[in-house]
Design a protein around this motif. Structure first.
Motif: not given
Lengths: 196, 196
Positions: B167, B29-30, B112-114, B164, B25-27, B127, B161, B106, B110
DNA sequence: CCTACCGATCGGTAGG
DNA sequence: CCTACCGATCGGTAGG
């Protein structure tokens, strides 16, 4: 004085451009104003001479990009184009946005959740209108037997989302030519809609 | 004692499940550990009796989900299936992940960068292997004339893609049946690959 | 599982 | 555009 205004405007442009790149790479919440300031080459406090807040940066990036999408949508509303042609133009437009204006487009598509009200509602309303226009084109194409009878809603989702995959094209060395990517995606997606 | 271990395990499950929903919902980091603790019904400090760190939560969510994808990929490596059938199975699997295990899938796609090293490299390697297997299926299907001569790389991106986009199905009331979504997407995407 | 608390970092302001 | 600094919040620990 006219010069100092222009200078300020272009510095703001620089800030927006760097912010767009950083929001794409790390996401909006994980990008700090101090990181951004360093990328621009000034102190964090000095950013606030050009922008009001961190949120405002996100708003400007997203709404100017959304506006470019809306402008294109209005531009293809021509009686001279059939619905397959309109759909192809939409696919090519979004692919080109993802290829040529990667940072801005990616931030709009992926970071809009971090908008605050009233901007959040404004954005989702604009997006709803946009996808409804796209669905209307697909529905018209189906009723005129130009396209197979798929659900317009699902076809719209499939097309718009496919474009997001080009993120990996950017990340992985761009071995395939941009024009080749675009043509192949059009071929795949339009091919899945055509009747023959 | 066996009971208390089971209890602890299920509490950790609860934490992972709530974290997955909030990260979506918020990612990542958030989402704060205090928010997460409140959702679980304990104090923030108490979370650390079940998990080591915020990062570890993200790692567990992502790698167990990635593992499910790998298991399915190995399972369709059968001589009895042609490449169109394998591709259809892949599309249906990913659509179902997005429909039935929305939060986990999700977050993997979305957030995985973190991940931090070495988990980040581990994930991107997994991947890369996964998409190469998928491209190999498409390439084989093309060389055996089961499919149109599209670029396997682009077709793979388009298929993965598209999923995705579901969503927005979650976000917008789910008016269309899940099974209808799945069948329409298969129809569109496989339709774009078939020759006739 | 909680209370109490830590050092670090956040977005942003004052004042020049 | 900078120095100096603010209150708030962050992930995480100590100690029970």
């Amino acid at each position: 004085m006219a010069k100092s205004i222009r200078k300020k405007a272009s510095k703001k442009e620089l800030i927006l451009q760097r912010a767009s790149a950083m929001f794409r790479e790390k996401g909006f919440p994980a990008t700090s104003m101090r990181d951004l300031a360093e990328s621009v080459g000034i102190e964090a406090a000095s950013l606030y001479n050009h922008i009001q807040s961190k949120s405002e940066i996100l708003q400007e990036i997203i709404f100017r990009t959304a506006n470019d999408c809306n402008v294109h949508m209005d531009r293809i509303d021509l009686p001279s184009l059939n619905n397959i042609q309109k759909t192809e133009s939409l696919i090519r437009f979004h692919v080109q946005m993802m290829l040529n204006r990667f940072d801005d487009y990616y931030v709009m598509v992926n970071e809009w959740i971090h908008l605050t009200e009233p901007y959040l509602t404004n954005f989702t309303t604009q997006r709803r209108n946009y996808v409804q226009k796209m669905e209307a084109i697909l529905a018209d194409g189906i009723s005129k037997k130009e396209m197979k009878p798929v659900l317009p809603y699902v076809a719209m989702l499939t097309i718009l989302s496919s474009v997001r995959g080009l993120e990996f094209w950017h990340r992985s060395g761009k071995k395939v030519l941009a024009q080749t990517m675009e043509d192949n995606m059009v071929n795949h997606l339009i091919g899945g809609l055509k009747k023959n």
